[in-house]
Design an enzyme around this catalytic site. Structure first.
Site, PDB file in Angstrom:
ATOM      1  N   HIS A   1      89.399  32.268  26.867  1.00 53.73           N
ATOM      2  CA  HIS A   1      90.265  33.169  27.630  1.00 53.73           C
ATOM      3  C   HIS A   1      91.076  34.062  26.687  1.00 53.73           C
ATOM      4  O   HIS A   1      91.257  35.254  26.950  1.00 53.73           O
ATOM      5  CB  HIS A   1      91.225  32.368  28.512  1.00 53.73           C
ATOM      6  CG  HIS A   1      90.597  31.795  29.745  1.00 53.73           C
ATOM      7  ND1 HIS A   1      89.768  32.519  30.576  1.00 53.73           N
ATOM      8  CD2 HIS A   1      90.695  30.553  30.305  1.00 53.73           C
ATOM      9  CE1 HIS A   1      89.379  31.760  31.587  1.00 53.73           C
ATOM     10  NE2 HIS A   1      89.927  30.562  31.439  1.00 53.73           N
TER      11      HIS A   1
ATOM     12  N   HIS B   1      87.550  26.090  25.951  1.00 49.48           N
ATOM     13  CA  HIS B   1      87.565  26.904  27.172  1.00 49.48           C
ATOM     14  C   HIS B   1      88.766  27.843  27.167  1.00 49.48           C
ATOM     15  O   HIS B   1      88.643  29.043  27.445  1.00 49.48           O
ATOM     16  CB  HIS B   1      87.607  25.966  28.386  1.00 49.48           C
ATOM     17  CG  HIS B   1      87.854  26.651  29.690  1.00 49.48           C
ATOM     18  ND1 HIS B   1      86.852  26.898  30.613  1.00 49.48           N
ATOM     19  CD2 HIS B   1      89.003  27.136  30.246  1.00 49.48           C
ATOM     20  CE1 HIS B   1      87.365  27.503  31.661  1.00 49.48           C
ATOM     21  NE2 HIS B   1      88.667  27.664  31.471  1.00 49.48           N
ATOM     22  N   GLU B   2      89.950  27.316  26.854  1.00 47.75           N
ATOM     23  CA  GLU B   2      91.163  28.144  26.864  1.00 47.75           C
ATOM     24  C   GLU B   2      91.142  29.198  25.758  1.00 47.75           C
ATOM     25  O   GLU B   2      91.621  30.323  25.945  1.00 47.75           O
ATOM     26  CB  GLU B   2      92.401  27.253  26.740  1.00 47.75           C
ATOM     27  CG  GLU B   2      92.599  26.272  27.884  1.00 47.75           C
ATOM     28  CD  GLU B   2      92.657  26.956  29.240  1.00 47.75           C
ATOM     29  OE1 GLU B   2      93.093  28.120  29.303  1.00 47.75           O
ATOM     30  OE2 GLU B   2      92.255  26.334  30.237  1.00 47.75           O
TER      31      GLU B   2
ATOM     32  N   GLU C   1      86.107  32.218  34.693  1.00 45.58           N
ATOM     33  CA  GLU C   1      86.134  30.773  34.463  1.00 45.58           C
ATOM     34  C   GLU C   1      84.753  30.277  34.047  1.00 45.58           C
ATOM     35  O   GLU C   1      84.624  29.447  33.140  1.00 45.58           O
ATOM     36  CB  GLU C   1      86.620  30.043  35.723  1.00 45.58           C
ATOM     37  CG  GLU C   1      88.087  30.255  36.049  1.00 45.58           C
ATOM     38  CD  GLU C   1      89.003  29.794  34.945  1.00 45.58           C
ATOM     39  OE1 GLU C   1      88.671  28.811  34.238  1.00 45.58           O
ATOM     40  OE2 GLU C   1      90.064  30.421  34.756  1.00 45.58           O
TER      41      GLU C   1
END
Length: 296
Positions: free
Chosen positions: A145, A141-142, A214
């Site tokens: 980003h 997930h990070e 997100e």
């Protein structure tokens, strides 16, 4: 995101472009209104520009310092580095620096203006609570980003809100509010109202973009690992643990909530329209849909 193996997300790209366009339009109208009122806003713009410069180029150092994070070597955190190594190679992006923050709040964040300057930080609370597959989902997930350059985009998007906020304070603390334009209402009052409207619109636009990014990071991370259930488990576990942490212990982390994997806020106290993150139920629903798609 060109050159990476993260699943393309046209929705995120369109929302980023639309948000930047609308913020730019509001910015032009804001400056035009100030000029029409005879305000010399160069000082405010210079201060805001300086803050933007510092935030853009030093966001990684600021975030690590504020969250008491420190970079760790592969010898200090071999398992964490192994996960980041594998996922970065799988995603086709440069490996970011790896950091750990010594705090019980279970969370993680990525920062840095581009892929070369990125850093991924996890807390000791997160490492204690998640198993390897769940941690892998959070890291994926990070890394999404990082690949989407979210930090740079959100820093630039926040510029207009900073300008409007500074202008409001300028009016309040300099006595400018009593000046009148002929027989009309006080110039300061007009500036105060206009600045407030601009700040509100900027705030709502950036929050809407933050919520979607997100969801985009959840989707991209789940597709990268092919294990959306692990990410869903991590989300459920982290959100539940945060809800049990005393509110006073969360206050120091709240200013950085928009960077976190999960918001450092109680769900009951946050209005969805003002939240930096989508509701947990919405995130879990999306991951469940991805699981069904992968199962076909």
């Amino acid at each position: 995101m060109a050159g990476t193996r993260f699943a393309p997300d046209r929705g995120l790209t369109l929302r980023m472009v639309a948000t930047m366009f609308l913020l730019g339009l509001i910015y032009v109208l804001f400056v035009a209104a100030l000029i029409a009122l005879g305000v010399r806003a160069l000082v405010v713009l210079a201060i805001a520009g300086g803050l933007l410069f510092v935030q853009y180029f030093f966001s990684d150092r600021i975030a690590l310092f504020a969250m008491q994070g420190h970079e760790v070597s592969p010898q200090q955190a071999p398992e964490l580095h192994a996960i980041v190594d594998r996922l970065a190679a799988l995603a086709g992006i440069p490996k970011p620096r790896v950091a750990i923050a010594d705090m019980d709040l279970p969370n993680a964040f990525a920062t840095g203006r581009n892929q070369r300057e990125a850093v991924v930080c996890v807390t000791t609370g997160l490492l204690r609570r998640l198993d390897a597959s769940e941690l892998e989902g959070v890291i994926a997930h990070e890394l999404s980003h990082v690949a989407h350059r979210d930090v740079a985009v959100m820093t630039i998007a926040s510029f207009l809100g900073v300008v409007a906020g500074l202008m409001t304070r300028f009016v309040m603390y300099t006595g400018f509010g009593g000046r009148r334009n002929g027989n009309g209402p006080p110039v300061g009052l007009i500036i105060f109202v206009v600045s407030g409207v601009v700040y509100t619109l900027s705030f709502l636009l950036t929050r809407a973009l933050s919520r979607y990014r997100e969801l985009a990071a959840d989707r991209a991370g789940a597709l990268l690992t092919q294990r959306p259930s692990a990410l869903a488990s991590a989300l459920t576990k982290v959100s539940g643990e945060i809800a049990r942490i005393p509110t006073e212990d969360l206050r120091a982390a709240r200013p950085f909530s928009s960077f976190f994997f999960a918001p450092a806020l109680s769900r009951q106290s946050v209005v969805t329209l003002l939240s930096t993150h989508p509701p947990l139920e919405r995130r879990l629903e999306q991951l469940a849909q991805i699981s069904r798609e992968l199962g076909r």
